[in-house]
Design a protein around this motif. Structure first.
Motif, PDB file in Angstrom:
ATOM      1  N   LEU A  34       0.833  -1.204   0.000  1.00  0.00           N
ATOM      2  CA  LEU A  34       0.000   0.000   0.000  1.00  0.00           C
ATOM      3  C   LEU A  34       0.868   1.255   0.000  1.00  0.00           C
ATOM      4  O   LEU A  34       0.607   2.207  -0.745  1.00  0.00           O
ATOM      5  N   LEU A  35       1.911   1.249   0.801  1.00  0.00           N
ATOM      6  CA  LEU A  35       2.834   2.381   0.841  1.00  0.00           C
ATOM      7  C   LEU A  35       3.531   2.558  -0.508  1.00  0.00           C
ATOM      8  O   LEU A  35       3.668   3.673  -1.012  1.00  0.00           O
ATOM      9  N   LYS A  36       3.937   1.452  -1.100  1.00  0.00           N
ATOM     10  CA  LYS A  36       4.587   1.481  -2.412  1.00  0.00           C
ATOM     11  C   LYS A  36       3.622   2.029  -3.475  1.00  0.00           C
ATOM     12  O   LYS A  36       4.021   2.833  -4.326  1.00  0.00           O
ATOM     13  N   LEU A  37       2.353   1.618  -3.409  1.00  0.00           N
ATOM     14  CA  LEU A  37       1.341   2.158  -4.333  1.00  0.00           C
ATOM     15  C   LEU A  37       1.219   3.667  -4.164  1.00  0.00           C
ATOM     16  O   LEU A  37       1.109   4.406  -5.136  1.00  0.00           O
ATOM     17  N   SER A  38       1.240   4.109  -2.921  1.00  0.00           N
ATOM     18  CA  SER A  38       1.110   5.531  -2.635  1.00  0.00           C
ATOM     19  C   SER A  38       2.309   6.330  -3.124  1.00  0.00           C
ATOM     20  O   SER A  38       2.162   7.428  -3.657  1.00  0.00           O
ATOM     21  N   GLU A  39       3.499   5.782  -2.944  1.00  0.00           N
ATOM     22  CA  GLU A  39       4.723   6.504  -3.291  1.00  0.00           C
ATOM     23  C   GLU A  39       5.082   6.426  -4.766  1.00  0.00           C
ATOM     24  O   GLU A  39       5.650   7.360  -5.311  1.00  0.00           O
ATOM     25  N   TYR A  69      -8.078   0.360   2.195  1.00  0.00           N
ATOM     26  CA  TYR A  69      -7.309  -0.261   1.122  1.00  0.00           C
ATOM     27  C   TYR A  69      -6.285  -1.276   1.641  1.00  0.00           C
ATOM     28  O   TYR A  69      -5.800  -2.101   0.882  1.00  0.00           O
ATOM     29  N   LEU A  70      -5.995  -1.234   2.931  1.00  0.00           N
ATOM     30  CA  LEU A  70      -5.156  -2.259   3.531  1.00  0.00           C
ATOM     31  C   LEU A  70      -5.880  -3.615   3.458  1.00  0.00           C
ATOM     32  O   LEU A  70      -5.272  -4.639   3.146  1.00  0.00           O
ATOM     33  N   PHE A  71      -7.183  -3.602   3.699  1.00  0.00           N
ATOM     34  CA  PHE A  71      -7.982  -4.825   3.600  1.00  0.00           C
ATOM     35  C   PHE A  71      -8.030  -5.327   2.156  1.00  0.00           C
ATOM     36  O   PHE A  71      -7.966  -6.523   1.909  1.00  0.00           O
ATOM     37  N   VAL A  72      -8.136  -4.390   1.214  1.00  0.00           N
ATOM     38  CA  VAL A  72      -8.191  -4.775  -0.196  1.00  0.00           C
ATOM     39  C   VAL A  72      -6.866  -5.412  -0.622  1.00  0.00           C
ATOM     40  O   VAL A  72      -6.860  -6.455  -1.279  1.00  0.00           O
ATOM     41  N   VAL A  73      -5.753  -4.796  -0.219  1.00  0.00           N
ATOM     42  CA  VAL A  73      -4.445  -5.352  -0.570  1.00  0.00           C
ATOM     43  C   VAL A  73      -4.272  -6.728   0.076  1.00  0.00           C
ATOM     44  O   VAL A  73      -3.739  -7.652  -0.550  1.00  0.00           O
ATOM     45  N   ARG A 125      -6.566  -8.888   0.605  1.00  0.00           N
ATOM     46  CA  ARG A 125      -7.333  -9.812  -0.239  1.00  0.00           C
ATOM     47  C   ARG A 125      -6.566 -10.140  -1.514  1.00  0.00           C
ATOM     48  O   ARG A 125      -6.576 -11.281  -1.977  1.00  0.00           O
ATOM     49  N   LEU A 126      -5.897  -9.139  -2.073  1.00  0.00           N
ATOM     50  CA  LEU A 126      -5.107  -9.375  -3.282  1.00  0.00           C
ATOM     51  C   LEU A 126      -3.922 -10.295  -3.000  1.00  0.00           C
ATOM     52  O   LEU A 126      -3.563 -11.131  -3.831  1.00  0.00           O
ATOM     53  N   ILE A 127      -3.323 -10.148  -1.829  1.00  0.00           N
ATOM     54  CA  ILE A 127      -2.225 -11.044  -1.443  1.00  0.00           C
ATOM     55  C   ILE A 127      -2.754 -12.472  -1.341  1.00  0.00           C
ATOM     56  O   ILE A 127      -2.129 -13.412  -1.838  1.00  0.00           O
ATOM     57  N   ALA A 128      -3.903 -12.636  -0.716  1.00  0.00           N
ATOM     58  CA  ALA A 128      -4.493 -13.971  -0.569  1.00  0.00           C
ATOM     59  C   ALA A 128      -4.804 -14.593  -1.933  1.00  0.00           C
ATOM     60  O   ALA A 128      -4.727 -15.810  -2.093  1.00  0.00           O
ATOM     61  N   LEU A 129      -5.124 -13.744  -2.914  1.00  0.00           N
ATOM     62  CA  LEU A 129      -5.418 -14.228  -4.268  1.00  0.00           C
ATOM     63  C   LEU A 129      -4.163 -14.308  -5.134  1.00  0.00           C
ATOM     64  O   LEU A 129      -4.245 -14.622  -6.323  1.00  0.00           O
ATOM     65  N   ASP A 130      -3.020 -13.995  -4.549  1.00  0.00           N
ATOM     66  CA  ASP A 130      -1.746 -13.980  -5.266  1.00  0.00           C
ATOM     67  C   ASP A 130      -1.798 -13.020  -6.459  1.00  0.00           C
ATOM     68  O   ASP A 130      -1.273 -13.310  -7.535  1.00  0.00           O
ATOM     69  N   ALA A 131      -2.454 -11.876  -6.245  1.00  0.00           N
ATOM     70  CA  ALA A 131      -2.606 -10.900  -7.321  1.00  0.00           C
ATOM     71  C   ALA A 131      -2.066  -9.520  -6.943  1.00  0.00           C
ATOM     72  O   ALA A 131      -2.179  -8.573  -7.723  1.00  0.00           O
ATOM     73  N   ALA A 132      -1.465  -9.390  -5.766  1.00  0.00           N
ATOM     74  CA  ALA A 132      -1.010  -8.077  -5.302  1.00  0.00           C
ATOM     75  C   ALA A 132       0.109  -7.512  -6.179  1.00  0.00           C
ATOM     76  O   ALA A 132       0.108  -6.319  -6.501  1.00  0.00           O
ATOM     77  N   ASP A 133       1.063  -8.353  -6.555  1.00  0.00           N
ATOM     78  CA  ASP A 133       2.166  -7.865  -7.383  1.00  0.00           C
ATOM     79  C   ASP A 133       1.670  -7.438  -8.768  1.00  0.00           C
ATOM     80  O   ASP A 133       2.113  -6.411  -9.307  1.00  0.00           O
ATOM     81  N   GLU A 134       0.758  -8.214  -9.330  1.00  0.00           N
ATOM     82  CA  GLU A 134       0.175  -7.853 -10.632  1.00  0.00           C
ATOM     83  C   GLU A 134      -0.617  -6.555 -10.523  1.00  0.00           C
ATOM     84  O   GLU A 134      -0.581  -5.724 -11.429  1.00  0.00           O
ATOM     85  N   PHE A 135      -1.321  -6.381  -9.407  1.00  0.00           N
ATOM     86  CA  PHE A 135      -2.068  -5.146  -9.198  1.00  0.00           C
ATOM     87  C   PHE A 135      -1.114  -3.962  -9.176  1.00  0.00           C
ATOM     88  O   PHE A 135      -1.363  -2.941  -9.812  1.00  0.00           O
ATOM     89  N   PHE A 136       0.000  -4.097  -8.450  1.00  0.00           N
ATOM     90  CA  PHE A 136       0.979  -3.014  -8.382  1.00  0.00           C
ATOM     91  C   PHE A 136       1.534  -2.693  -9.760  1.00  0.00           C
ATOM     92  O   PHE A 136       1.657  -1.521 -10.134  1.00  0.00           O
ATOM     93  N   LYS A 137       1.888  -3.715 -10.517  1.00  0.00           N
ATOM     94  CA  LYS A 137       2.425  -3.500 -11.867  1.00  0.00           C
ATOM     95  C   LYS A 137       1.412  -2.758 -12.739  1.00  0.00           C
ATOM     96  O   LYS A 137       1.772  -1.824 -13.467  1.00  0.00           O
ATOM     97  N   MET A 138       0.158  -3.180 -12.670  1.00  0.00           N
ATOM     98  CA  MET A 138      -0.894  -2.535 -13.470  1.00  0.00           C
ATOM     99  C   MET A 138      -1.092  -1.084 -13.019  1.00  0.00           C
ATOM    100  O   MET A 138      -1.219  -0.184 -13.844  1.00  0.00           O
ATOM    101  N   ALA A 139      -1.105  -0.853 -11.707  1.00  0.00           N
ATOM    102  CA  ALA A 139      -1.272   0.513 -11.189  1.00  0.00           C
ATOM    103  C   ALA A 139      -0.117   1.397 -11.635  1.00  0.00           C
ATOM    104  O   ALA A 139      -0.314   2.568 -11.978  1.00  0.00           O
TER     105      ALA A 139
END
Length: 180
Positions: free
Chosen positions: A118-123, A138-142, A144-158
């Motif tokens: 979340l901090l990395k997304l912000s910065e 958004y901490l809860f959302v992230v 959930r993304l970690i649990a789905l193994d999609a957090a890194d892809e989300f960061f790349k897309m963002a």
């Protein structure tokens, strides 16, 4: 006593008005409302505004600030939803973004990783406006993304869709670099 205050219907209108005032996130009766710090700030603004005369300059300024904050929240939520849908979560996007008072972190070991992302997304992206304070929502959302193994892809897309310029300046939609 002949008159009792136990009538459940006497407070019905008051309950609707209170629900409307607790519309802290974006739309009336939003079930994703939490009692996070940013919600308390907005709630306090609403309380102060409601104590002022509607014709006063202070009321108008506070009303504008409340509207602006709600619009900013809608914009941020829309950005997150857009990325989730681009990642293939078209049907799940709303439920992934839904955070209530009953929401829990799926795995306490993910908490520090979720905070880091979340901090990395912000910065490193403009998914949040520059004046935005990180929302617990958004901490809860992230998480959930970690649990789905999609957090890194989300960061790349963002990073691709909402890049930050070198000086930390915002890149408006019409100024974005062409997508590859």
């Amino acid at each position: 006593p002949l008159h009792s205050n136990n009538n459940p219907y006497t407070s019905f209108g008051a309950t609707l008005a209170r629900d409307e005032e607790q519309n802290l996130w974006s739309t009336p009766h939003d079930v994703t409302h939490t009692e996070a710090d940013d919600d308390r700030v907005l709630y306090n603004m609403i309380v102060v505004r409601n104590q002022l005369d509607k014709d006063s300059e202070e009321w108008q300024k506070l009303n504008y600030d409340i509207y602006t904050l709600r619009q900013t929240r809608k914009e941020v939520r829309s950005r997150w939803k857009h990325i989730l849908e681009d990642l293939g979560f078209q049907k799940e996007a709303d439920s992934l973004l839904s955070v209530t008072k009953l929401s829990i972190i799926s795995d306490s070991q993910n908490m520090s990783k979720a905070r880091d992302i979340l901090l990395k997304l912000s910065e490193e992206t403009n998914i949040f406006p520059t004046s935005w304070e990180l929302s617990e929502r958004y901490l809860f959302v992230v998480d959930r993304l970690i649990a789905l193994d999609a957090a890194d892809e989300f960061f790349k897309m963002a990073s691709t869709v909402y890049p930050k310029r070198a000086g930390g300046e915002r890149v408006d939609d019409h100024q974005k670099a062409p997508q590859h």
